[in-house]
Design a protein around this motif. Structure first.
Motif, short mmCIF file in Angstrom:
data_model
loop_
_atom_site.label_atom_id
_atom_site.label_comp_id
_atom_site.label_asym_id
_atom_site.label_seq_id
_atom_site.Cartn_x
_atom_site.Cartn_y
_atom_site.Cartn_z
N PRO A 59 6.70 5.20 -6.58
CA PRO A 59 5.44 5.97 -6.67
C PRO A 59 4.78 5.93 -8.05
CG PRO A 59 7.33 7.44 -6.40
CD PRO A 59 7.83 6.05 -6.23
N VAL A 60 5.56 5.81 -9.11
CA VAL A 60 4.97 5.79 -10.45
C VAL A 60 4.10 4.54 -10.64
CG1 VAL A 60 5.50 5.66 -12.92
CG2 VAL A 60 6.81 7.20 -11.45
N THR A 61 4.66 3.38 -10.32
CA THR A 61 3.88 2.14 -10.45
C THR A 61 2.72 2.13 -9.47
OG1 THR A 61 5.84 0.95 -11.20
CG2 THR A 61 4.02 -0.38 -10.38
N ALA A 62 2.93 2.59 -8.26
CA ALA A 62 1.85 2.64 -7.27
C ALA A 62 0.69 3.48 -7.78
CB ALA A 62 2.37 3.18 -5.94
N ASP A 63 0.97 4.62 -8.39
CA ASP A 63 -0.10 5.46 -8.93
C ASP A 63 -0.84 4.76 -10.07
OD1 ASP A 63 0.42 7.49 -7.14
OD2 ASP A 63 1.62 8.68 -8.56
N ILE A 65 -1.18 1.51 -10.51
CA ILE A 65 -1.98 0.44 -9.92
C ILE A 65 -3.21 1.04 -9.25
CG2 ILE A 65 -2.03 -1.27 -8.06
CD1 ILE A 65 0.87 -1.94 -8.83
N GLN A 66 -3.02 2.10 -8.49
CA GLN A 66 -4.13 2.74 -7.77
C GLN A 66 -5.25 3.15 -8.73
OE1 GLN A 66 -3.96 3.31 -4.23
NE2 GLN A 66 -6.14 3.62 -4.47
N GLN A 67 -4.87 3.65 -9.91
CA GLN A 67 -5.86 4.10 -10.88
C GLN A 67 -6.55 2.94 -11.58
OE1 GLN A 67 -4.13 7.00 -13.55
NE2 GLN A 67 -3.14 8.06 -11.86
N ALA A 68 -5.90 1.79 -11.66
CA ALA A 68 -6.43 0.68 -12.46
C ALA A 68 -7.18 -0.38 -11.65
CB ALA A 68 -5.28 0.01 -13.22
N PHE A 69 -6.95 -0.45 -10.35
CA PHE A 69 -7.53 -1.58 -9.64
C PHE A 69 -8.84 -1.24 -8.95
CE2 PHE A 69 -6.46 0.39 -5.86
CZ PHE A 69 -5.63 -0.23 -4.96
N ASN A 70 -9.55 -2.28 -8.52
CA ASN A 70 -10.78 -2.11 -7.76
C ASN A 70 -10.41 -2.04 -6.28
OD1 ASN A 70 -12.53 -2.35 -10.00
ND2 ASN A 70 -12.20 -4.55 -9.99
N HIS A 71 -11.09 -1.18 -5.57
CA HIS A 71 -10.81 -1.00 -4.15
C HIS A 71 -12.09 -1.17 -3.34
CE1 HIS A 71 -9.98 1.18 -0.38
NE2 HIS A 71 -8.77 0.71 -0.55
N TRP A 72 -12.00 -1.89 -2.25
CA TRP A 72 -13.13 -1.98 -1.35
C TRP A 72 -12.63 -1.99 0.08
CZ3 TRP A 72 -11.37 -5.91 -4.38
CH2 TRP A 72 -10.97 -7.08 -3.75
N ASP A 73 -13.45 -1.43 0.97
CA ASP A 73 -13.09 -1.35 2.38
C ASP A 73 -13.74 -2.44 3.21
OD1 ASP A 73 -11.45 0.97 2.19
OD2 ASP A 73 -13.25 2.20 2.06
N ASP A 74 -14.91 -2.89 2.81
CA ASP A 74 -15.64 -3.88 3.58
C ASP A 74 -15.18 -5.29 3.23
OD1 ASP A 74 -17.13 -1.85 4.72
OD2 ASP A 74 -18.69 -1.97 3.21
N ILE A 75 -14.61 -5.95 4.20
CA ILE A 75 -14.18 -7.33 4.01
C ILE A 75 -14.82 -8.16 5.10
CG2 ILE A 75 -12.23 -8.93 3.98
CD1 ILE A 75 -10.49 -6.60 3.02
#
Length: 77
Positions: A59-63, A65-75
């Motif tokens: 969970p530490v690394t996942a959090d 990554i979640q804070q640092a990466f770009n996220h998009w839903d439309d593909i």
């Protein structure tokens, strides 16, 4: 346990990290043919299912990554 990872890409590095977290007594070596900081223009994409698994095991690394990466839903294919 003695573990040798062939390749220091995302999978090899993350596997080494998880195994060391699982048991700090593991003797882990990562063998990489390229120099530190060599990059070749690739990116890493994590699906929602991958992030869910990552949260389960790390969970530490996942959090982070979640804070640092770009996220998009439309593909679009």
């Amino acid at each position: 346990m003695k573990i040798i990872c062939i390749g220091g890409g995302p999978a090899g590095l993350y596997f080494a990290l998880l195994m060391k977290q699982h048991n700090p007594a593991h003797d882990i070596t990562v063998i990489e043919r390229n120099k530190p900081y060599d990059t070749f223009g690739w990116g890493v994409v994590f699906s929602d299912a991958t992030m869910d698994n990552m949260r389960l095991w790390d969970p530490v690394t996942a959090d982070e990554i979640q804070q640092a990466f770009n996220h998009w839903d439309d593909i679009e294919l």
